[in-house]
Design a protein around this motif. Structure first.
Motif, PDB file in Angstrom:
ATOM      1  N   CYS A 190       0.518  -0.950  -0.070  1.00  0.00           N
ATOM      2  CA  CYS A 190      -0.015  -0.537   0.268  1.00  0.00           C
ATOM      3  C   CYS A 190       0.549   1.508  -0.107  1.00  0.00           C
ATOM      4  CB  CYS A 190      -0.728  -0.225   1.510  1.00  0.00           C
ATOM      5  SG  CYS A 190      -2.484  -1.727   1.730  1.00  0.00           S
ATOM      6  N   ALA A 191       0.460   2.289  -0.732  1.00  0.00           N
ATOM      7  CA  ALA A 191       0.779   4.145  -0.712  1.00  0.00           C
ATOM      8  C   ALA A 191       0.715   4.223   0.917  1.00  0.00           C
ATOM      9  CB  ALA A 191       0.479   4.946  -1.535  1.00  0.00           C
ATOM     10  N   GLU A 192       1.818   4.246   1.427  1.00  0.00           N
ATOM     11  CA  GLU A 192       1.324   4.966   3.052  1.00  0.00           C
ATOM     12  C   GLU A 192       1.402   6.127   2.995  1.00  0.00           C
ATOM     13  OE1 GLU A 192       0.788   3.005   5.256  1.00  0.00           O
ATOM     14  OE2 GLU A 192       0.662   0.975   4.475  1.00  0.00           O
ATOM     15  N   ARG A 193       2.059   7.052   2.273  1.00  0.00           N
ATOM     16  CA  ARG A 193       1.414   8.209   2.275  1.00  0.00           C
ATOM     17  C   ARG A 193       0.561   9.153   2.066  1.00  0.00           C
ATOM     18  NH1 ARG A 193       1.780  11.339  -2.427  1.00  0.00           N
ATOM     19  NH2 ARG A 193       2.580  13.463  -1.941  1.00  0.00           N
ATOM     20  N   VAL A 194       0.023   8.387   0.888  1.00  0.00           N
ATOM     21  CA  VAL A 194      -1.620   8.361   0.869  1.00  0.00           C
ATOM     22  C   VAL A 194      -2.072   7.653   2.152  1.00  0.00           C
ATOM     23  CG1 VAL A 194      -3.313   7.434  -0.790  1.00  0.00           C
ATOM     24  CG2 VAL A 194      -0.986   8.149  -1.750  1.00  0.00           C
ATOM     25  N   ASN A 195      -1.970   7.091   2.094  1.00  0.00           N
ATOM     26  CA  ASN A 195      -3.149   6.249   3.870  1.00  0.00           C
ATOM     27  C   ASN A 195      -3.143   7.521   4.706  1.00  0.00           C
ATOM     28  OD1 ASN A 195      -3.983   4.282   2.135  1.00  0.00           O
ATOM     29  ND2 ASN A 195      -2.871   2.624   3.410  1.00  0.00           N
ATOM     30  N   GLN A 196      -1.855   7.908   4.891  1.00  0.00           N
ATOM     31  CA  GLN A 196      -1.261   8.769   6.069  1.00  0.00           C
ATOM     32  C   GLN A 196      -2.922  10.083   5.769  1.00  0.00           C
ATOM     33  OE1 GLN A 196       2.511   9.219   6.313  1.00  0.00           O
ATOM     34  NE2 GLN A 196       3.157   7.157   7.142  1.00  0.00           N
ATOM     35  N   MET A 197      -2.020  10.388   4.657  1.00  0.00           N
ATOM     36  CA  MET A 197      -3.269  11.805   4.182  1.00  0.00           C
ATOM     37  C   MET A 197      -4.595  11.238   4.625  1.00  0.00           C
ATOM     38  SD  MET A 197      -1.829  12.733   0.648  1.00  0.00           S
ATOM     39  CE  MET A 197      -0.479  12.556   0.163  1.00  0.00           C
ATOM     40  N   VAL A 198      -5.379   9.874   4.470  1.00  0.00           N
ATOM     41  CA  VAL A 198      -6.340   9.778   4.452  1.00  0.00           C
ATOM     42  C   VAL A 198      -6.702   9.725   6.331  1.00  0.00           C
ATOM     43  CG1 VAL A 198      -8.390   7.656   4.235  1.00  0.00           C
ATOM     44  CG2 VAL A 198      -6.884   8.789   1.447  1.00  0.00           C
ATOM     45  N   VAL A 199      -5.847   9.375   6.782  1.00  0.00           N
ATOM     46  CA  VAL A 199      -6.239   8.948   8.256  1.00  0.00           C
ATOM     47  C   VAL A 199      -6.209  10.733   8.877  1.00  0.00           C
ATOM     48  CG1 VAL A 199      -5.093   8.389  10.473  1.00  0.00           C
ATOM     49  CG2 VAL A 199      -5.233   6.735   8.623  1.00  0.00           C
ATOM     50  N   LEU A 200      -5.086  11.794   8.379  1.00  0.00           N
ATOM     51  CA  LEU A 200      -5.928  12.443   8.983  1.00  0.00           C
ATOM     52  C   LEU A 200      -7.788  13.390   8.726  1.00  0.00           C
ATOM     53  CD1 LEU A 200      -2.160  14.085   7.560  1.00  0.00           C
ATOM     54  CD2 LEU A 200      -2.909  14.031   9.802  1.00  0.00           C
ATOM     55  N   PHE A 201      -7.351  13.488   7.281  1.00  0.00           N
ATOM     56  CA  PHE A 201      -9.108  13.533   7.122  1.00  0.00           C
ATOM     57  C   PHE A 201     -10.141  12.915   7.845  1.00  0.00           C
ATOM     58  CE2 PHE A 201     -12.485  13.105   4.287  1.00  0.00           C
ATOM     59  CZ  PHE A 201     -13.329  14.080   4.375  1.00  0.00           C
ATOM     60  N   ASN A 202      -9.412  11.443   8.282  1.00  0.00           N
ATOM     61  CA  ASN A 202     -10.845  11.092   8.608  1.00  0.00           C
ATOM     62  C   ASN A 202     -11.557  11.316  10.475  1.00  0.00           C
ATOM     63  OD1 ASN A 202     -11.110   8.766   6.099  1.00  0.00           O
ATOM     64  ND2 ASN A 202      -9.907   7.686   6.679  1.00  0.00           N
ATOM     65  N   SER A 203      -9.500  11.791  11.140  1.00  0.00           N
ATOM     66  CA  SER A 203      -9.953  12.027  11.886  1.00  0.00           C
ATOM     67  C   SER A 203     -10.630  13.020  12.430  1.00  0.00           C
ATOM     68  CB  SER A 203      -8.477  12.325  12.806  1.00  0.00           C
ATOM     69  OG  SER A 203      -8.367  12.377  13.896  1.00  0.00           O
ATOM     70  N   ALA A 204      -9.891  14.164  11.409  1.00  0.00           N
ATOM     71  CA  ALA A 204     -10.642  15.153  11.113  1.00  0.00           C
ATOM     72  C   ALA A 204     -12.215  15.851  11.576  1.00  0.00           C
ATOM     73  CB  ALA A 204     -10.157  16.667  10.701  1.00  0.00           C
ATOM     74  N   LEU A 205     -12.407  14.584  10.202  1.00  0.00           N
ATOM     75  CA  LEU A 205     -14.601  14.060  10.213  1.00  0.00           C
ATOM     76  C   LEU A 205     -14.717  13.581  11.275  1.00  0.00           C
ATOM     77  CD1 LEU A 205     -16.391  14.813   8.193  1.00  0.00           C
ATOM     78  CD2 LEU A 205     -15.765  11.218   7.614  1.00  0.00           C
ATOM     79  N   ARG A 206     -14.561  12.402  12.288  1.00  0.00           N
ATOM     80  CA  ARG A 206     -14.637  11.528  13.165  1.00  0.00           C
ATOM     81  C   ARG A 206     -15.001  13.195  14.116  1.00  0.00           C
ATOM     82  NH1 ARG A 206     -13.871   9.309  17.990  1.00  0.00           N
ATOM     83  NH2 ARG A 206     -15.451   7.170  17.759  1.00  0.00           N
TER      84      ARG A 206
END
Length: 313
Positions: A190-206
């Protein structure tokens, strides 16, 4: 006339009393899913002429492929309908509903307070915006953290706009592990750099969903952890009956992942064994797992209420 419209409203609600939601209205992109488990008919797209009739009360699908939270996302494609425009379309639907109810504001308010709003959007703001520096400048203008904050600030305004129109029950889906799609894989990883971006978004969304529940009177918003659900499937595919994890059922040609299905090609026969349909989208079998865990799941899957609980309140 008002009594007739109110009777029509109650009649339409009756078949779904066991669920509690008279209609489901869907916003998002090509990953948006119609909530079949609510016992309602599939919501027709807004562009369908039938959405101007009485079946509008059972739901409408406003989702658009390549659409984003940001208006400019997906501009390289043929006119996706961004979230802001989808909300404008919902306003048109609400105006029609007022007409159907004989301008009875009390009946319309009661109806809108019971519908379920499904929101599944944001993937394209990365795939078709931030991760496309050849077309967009956002990756040079914003750090990943700043960009995630930009997106969440925007979606906050959009959800509040829907609330101000009368909607009260929302199901908001997080982004999945985009870096693990065949389109983004680095070799077999997996492209961890991309997943780390998604985790930032998801955390803020929650955090946003928790905040809106605290500050919007009468609102009930639930956050679906799609990232966690799909990660579990990717880590334990055999548990769910999947055997092909990094290749799309219809999206690979000469070893190269394709964005969409290959024109004229025959999809795989064992599609229920695949996690991905093409290089980005999950198969129906995966969507079924996400739907079931959204509908009946514990707070670790959907917080604070699952869809069944939300709809039956």
């Amino acid at each position: 006339m008002v009594l007739f419209h109110l009777a029509l409203f109650l009649l339409l609600m009756k078949p779904n009393d066991s669920v509690g939601a008279p209609g489901v209205f869907i916003f998002g992109d090509s990953l948006a899913d119609s909530a079949e488990m609510l016992g309602l008919p599939y919501a027709p797209p807004f562009s369908d002429p039938s959405t101007s009739g009485q079946q509008t009360l059972q739901g409408v699908n406003y989702a658009s492929a390549a659409a984003g939270i940001l208006d400019e996302t997906g501009k390289q494609y043929m006119g996706p309908t961004p979230f802001n425009k989808q909300i404008e379309h919902f306003q048109q639907t609400v105006s029609r509903i007022y007409t159907m109810f004989g301008q009875n504001s009390t009946a319309v308010y009661e109806y809108l307070s019971r519908i379920v709003i499904i929101v599944s959007i944001g993937s394209n703001d990365y795939l078709n915006n931030y991760l496309r520096p050849d077309i967009y400048s956002t990756s040079s203008q914003y750090t990943p953290l700043a960009f995630s904050n930009l997106l969440v600030q925007q979606i906050a305004q959009q959800l509040v706009t829907l609330y101000n129109m009368g909607a009260r029950r929302f199901v908001v889906y997080s982004l999945g592990p985009i870096g693990c799609t065949p389109n983004q894989l680095v070799g077999q990883s997996c492209a961890e750099r991309v997943n780390q971006m998604v985790v930032l978004f998801n955390s803020a969304l929650r955090s946003l969903i928790i905040d809106l529940n605290l500050h919007l009177p009468g609102a009930r918003l639930s956050y679906v952890d799609v990232y966690g659900i799909l990660t579990d499937i990717l880590i334990n595919p055999s548990t769910y009956g999947f055997s092909v994890t990094g290749q799309g059922c219809c999206g690979v040609e000469n070893g190269r992942a394709q964005w969409n299905c290959i024109a004229g090609a025959t999809p795989c026969n064992n599609r229920n064994s695949y996690i991905f349909w093409d290089s980005l989208h999950p198969t129906e079998a995966v969507s079924r797992v996400v739907a079931q865990r959204s509908f009946l799941g514990p707070p670790s899957d959907i917080y604070p209420l699952n869809i069944q609980q939300l709809a039956s309140m």
